[in-house]
Write a protein that holds these residues in place. Structure first.
Motif, short mmCIF file in Angstrom:
data_model
loop_
_atom_site.label_atom_id
_atom_site.label_comp_id
_atom_site.label_asym_id
_atom_site.label_seq_id
_atom_site.Cartn_x
_atom_site.Cartn_y
_atom_site.Cartn_z
N GLN A 162 0.83 -1.21 0.00
CA GLN A 162 0.00 0.00 0.00
C GLN A 162 0.86 1.26 0.00
OE1 GLN A 162 -2.34 -0.82 3.48
NE2 GLN A 162 -3.89 -1.95 2.39
N LEU A 163 1.94 1.23 0.77
CA LEU A 163 2.83 2.39 0.82
C LEU A 163 3.56 2.57 -0.51
CD1 LEU A 163 4.26 1.79 4.40
CD2 LEU A 163 3.02 3.85 3.67
N PHE A 164 3.88 1.45 -1.16
CA PHE A 164 4.54 1.54 -2.46
C PHE A 164 3.63 2.20 -3.49
CE2 PHE A 164 5.50 -0.55 -6.62
CZ PHE A 164 6.66 0.16 -6.88
N ILE A 165 2.35 1.87 -3.47
CA ILE A 165 1.39 2.53 -4.37
C ILE A 165 1.33 4.02 -4.06
CG2 ILE A 165 -1.01 2.63 -5.11
CD1 ILE A 165 0.59 0.18 -6.08
N ASP A 166 1.39 4.36 -2.76
CA ASP A 166 1.42 5.78 -2.37
C ASP A 166 2.66 6.46 -2.97
OD1 ASP A 166 -0.88 5.48 -0.90
OD2 ASP A 166 0.13 5.26 1.03
N LEU A 167 3.78 5.75 -2.92
CA LEU A 167 5.02 6.30 -3.46
C LEU A 167 4.88 6.56 -4.97
CD1 LEU A 167 8.07 7.01 -3.11
CD2 LEU A 167 8.55 4.60 -3.63
N LEU A 168 4.31 5.60 -5.68
CA LEU A 168 4.13 5.78 -7.13
C LEU A 168 3.23 6.98 -7.42
CD1 LEU A 168 3.69 2.09 -8.40
CD2 LEU A 168 5.73 3.54 -8.52
N GLN A 169 2.23 7.19 -6.58
CA GLN A 169 1.35 8.34 -6.77
C GLN A 169 2.11 9.65 -6.55
OE1 GLN A 169 -1.80 7.02 -4.02
NE2 GLN A 169 -3.19 6.96 -5.74
N HIS A 170 3.08 9.61 -5.65
CA HIS A 170 3.90 10.80 -5.41
C HIS A 170 4.76 11.15 -6.62
CE1 HIS A 170 3.20 12.03 -1.30
NE2 HIS A 170 3.41 10.81 -0.82
N VAL A 171 5.33 10.12 -7.26
CA VAL A 171 6.35 10.38 -8.29
C VAL A 171 5.81 10.32 -9.71
CG1 VAL A 171 8.18 9.51 -6.78
CG2 VAL A 171 7.09 7.94 -8.39
N GLN A 172 4.58 9.87 -9.90
CA GLN A 172 4.05 9.80 -11.26
C GLN A 172 3.88 11.20 -11.85
OE1 GLN A 172 0.04 8.31 -11.61
NE2 GLN A 172 -0.71 9.52 -9.89
N ILE A 173 3.93 11.27 -13.15
CA ILE A 173 3.65 12.54 -13.82
C ILE A 173 2.20 12.55 -14.24
CG2 ILE A 173 6.03 12.79 -14.59
CD1 ILE A 173 5.13 11.94 -17.38
N GLN A 174 1.68 13.71 -14.54
CA GLN A 174 0.28 13.84 -14.88
C GLN A 174 -0.03 13.09 -16.16
OE1 GLN A 174 -2.22 15.32 -13.05
NE2 GLN A 174 -0.61 15.35 -11.51
N ASN A 175 -1.22 12.52 -16.20
CA ASN A 175 -1.70 11.81 -17.36
C ASN A 175 -1.74 12.74 -18.56
OD1 ASN A 175 -3.10 10.31 -19.26
ND2 ASN A 175 -4.66 9.63 -17.82
N PRO A 176 -0.98 12.43 -19.63
CA PRO A 176 -1.02 13.32 -20.80
C PRO A 176 -2.42 13.38 -21.40
CG PRO A 176 0.05 11.24 -21.34
CD PRO A 176 -0.15 11.25 -19.85
N ALA A 177 -2.74 14.50 -21.94
CA ALA A 177 -4.08 14.69 -22.49
C ALA A 177 -4.38 13.67 -23.59
CB ALA A 177 -4.20 16.10 -23.05
N LYS A 178 -5.59 13.15 -23.58
CA LYS A 178 -5.98 12.22 -24.62
C LYS A 178 -6.13 12.94 -25.94
CE LYS A 178 -8.44 8.78 -21.82
NZ LYS A 178 -9.72 8.06 -21.64
N SER A 179 -5.90 12.20 -27.00
CA SER A 179 -6.04 12.78 -28.33
C SER A 179 -7.51 13.06 -28.61
CB SER A 179 -5.48 11.82 -29.38
OG SER A 179 -6.30 10.67 -29.47
N SER A 180 -7.74 13.96 -29.55
CA SER A 180 -9.12 14.28 -29.91
C SER A 180 -9.83 13.04 -30.46
CB SER A 180 -9.13 15.40 -30.95
OG SER A 180 -8.38 15.03 -32.10
N THR A 181 -9.07 12.15 -31.12
CA THR A 181 -9.65 10.92 -31.67
C THR A 181 -10.16 10.02 -30.55
OG1 THR A 181 -8.20 10.98 -33.61
CG2 THR A 181 -9.16 8.85 -33.03
N SER A 182 -9.35 9.88 -29.49
CA SER A 182 -9.73 9.04 -28.36
C SER A 182 -10.94 9.61 -27.63
CB SER A 182 -8.55 8.90 -27.39
OG SER A 182 -8.89 8.12 -26.28
N ILE A 183 -10.96 10.92 -27.47
CA ILE A 183 -12.09 11.58 -26.81
C ILE A 183 -13.37 11.37 -27.60
CG2 ILE A 183 -13.05 13.82 -26.14
CD1 ILE A 183 -10.15 14.71 -25.56
N LEU A 184 -13.29 11.54 -28.94
CA LEU A 184 -14.45 11.34 -29.80
C LEU A 184 -14.96 9.91 -29.70
CD1 LEU A 184 -16.43 12.19 -32.02
CD2 LEU A 184 -14.64 11.64 -33.71
#
Length: 302
Positions: A162-184
């Motif tokens: 559980q703490l390791f998942i917390d660590l990954l949440q600390h160091v992850q970068i923001q989810n890159p924006a989805k493409s317009s194709t994926s959103i559509l």
């Protein structure tokens, strides 16, 4: 910094394996390893680590986070020239991952239903080499992980995970924006699920979402691997199966309820997909249930 990113599928979740703290003296080197099976995440405290992955050389400095990929050649391209200290964590993944110059969405190795349940592809994005964000919080979490794992019991194992998942949440970068194709494609998919009992064409979808009908088809094929028509057919037939098995409604009524105005066309589509007619499908299910009930009663009496 390297300008490279690791994109890791999180279905299933990454798993903490082990971790520790190490100090190298001047003149010493990081171990030379080929095809080590785990990711190695490093958090540099002092000194400089001269590490290579395959042919790529890196210099990891105090305050840096650095990640080595599994099953690659890791070695020192230069001996330590000063006392070097860092925390290290080994973790494993059973899903897919990729290292590229841009974050990439990675599909899950688990077959997540897309027709009736929408679970987004969950991808973890990590910088391969970057400055440690919020070092106080991260070092505190790392120490708690080590403390929990040292207990060597079930509670400690789950606490460390559980703490390791917390660590990954600390160091992850923001989810890159989805493409317009994926959103559509996502919008189209949701519309099809909500209106599957209506008459729907690519032209109608194009008007609803203000795009050319060809864009409707291409976006769905790219995102879900299905044309809108095929997605709609599969969804309608799965809804029909639910009604066949949970109600006594006539086949013609079920056909109308799931969007087929012609019961014969519905029966042909159903047989093409499932190999038998709707009535045969229902009869097979009833027969199977009766057999199970009979066996269950026999076992109970014995």
């Amino acid at each position: 910094m390297s300008g490279q990113y690791l994109s890791i599928s999180c279905l299933p979740l990454p798993t903490y394996v082990q971790g520790g703290h190490i100090i190298f003296n001047p003149g010493e080197r990081h171990p030379n390893r080929n095809y080590f099976q785990f990711f190695v995440m490093m958090f540099m405290l002092r000194g400089k680590l001269y590490i290579a992955e395959d042919e790529q050389k890196y210099t990891v400095c105090p305050g840096d986070m650095f990640i080595l990929q599994p099953k690659h050649h890791h070695y020192s391209w230069k001996a330590m020239d000063e006392t070097t200290e860092y925390y290290w964590i080994h973790f494993a993944v059973t899903g897919d991952y990729i290292q590229t110059k841009e974050p990439k969405h990675i599909k899950s190795v688990i077959n997540v239903p897309s027709l009736h349940y929408y679970t987004p592809d969950v991808t973890l994005f990590l910088n391969k080499h970057t400055k440690i964000p919020d070092s106080d919080a991260i070092f505190s979490t790392i120490k708690k992980i080590f403390s929990s794992s040292k207990t060597q019991n079930t509670v400690g194992f789950w606490q460390a995970q559980q703490l390791f998942i917390d660590l990954l949440q600390h160091v992850q970068i923001q989810n890159p924006a989805k493409s317009s194709t994926s959103i559509l494609a996502t919008k189209i998919q949701r519309y099809l699920r909500d209106h599957y009992d209506e008459k729907i064409t690519n032209e109608k979808l194009g008007k609803i979402f203000h795009v050319h009908p060809n864009s409707v088809v291409l976006s769905m094929k790219k995102r879900f691997g299905l044309t809108p028509n095929l997605f709609l057919t599969k969804y309608r037939l799965e809804e029909a199966v639910k009604r066949l098995l949970s109600t006594s409604a006539q086949i013609s009524k079920i056909a109308t309820d799931v969007g087929y105005q012609n019961v014969y066309y519905f029966s042909m589509a159903f047989k093409k997909h499932y190999g038998i007619s709707p009535s045969q499908y229902r009869e097979r299910y009833i027969s199977l249930n009766q057999t199970i009930d009979k066996n269950s009663k026999g076992n109970h009496l014995s």
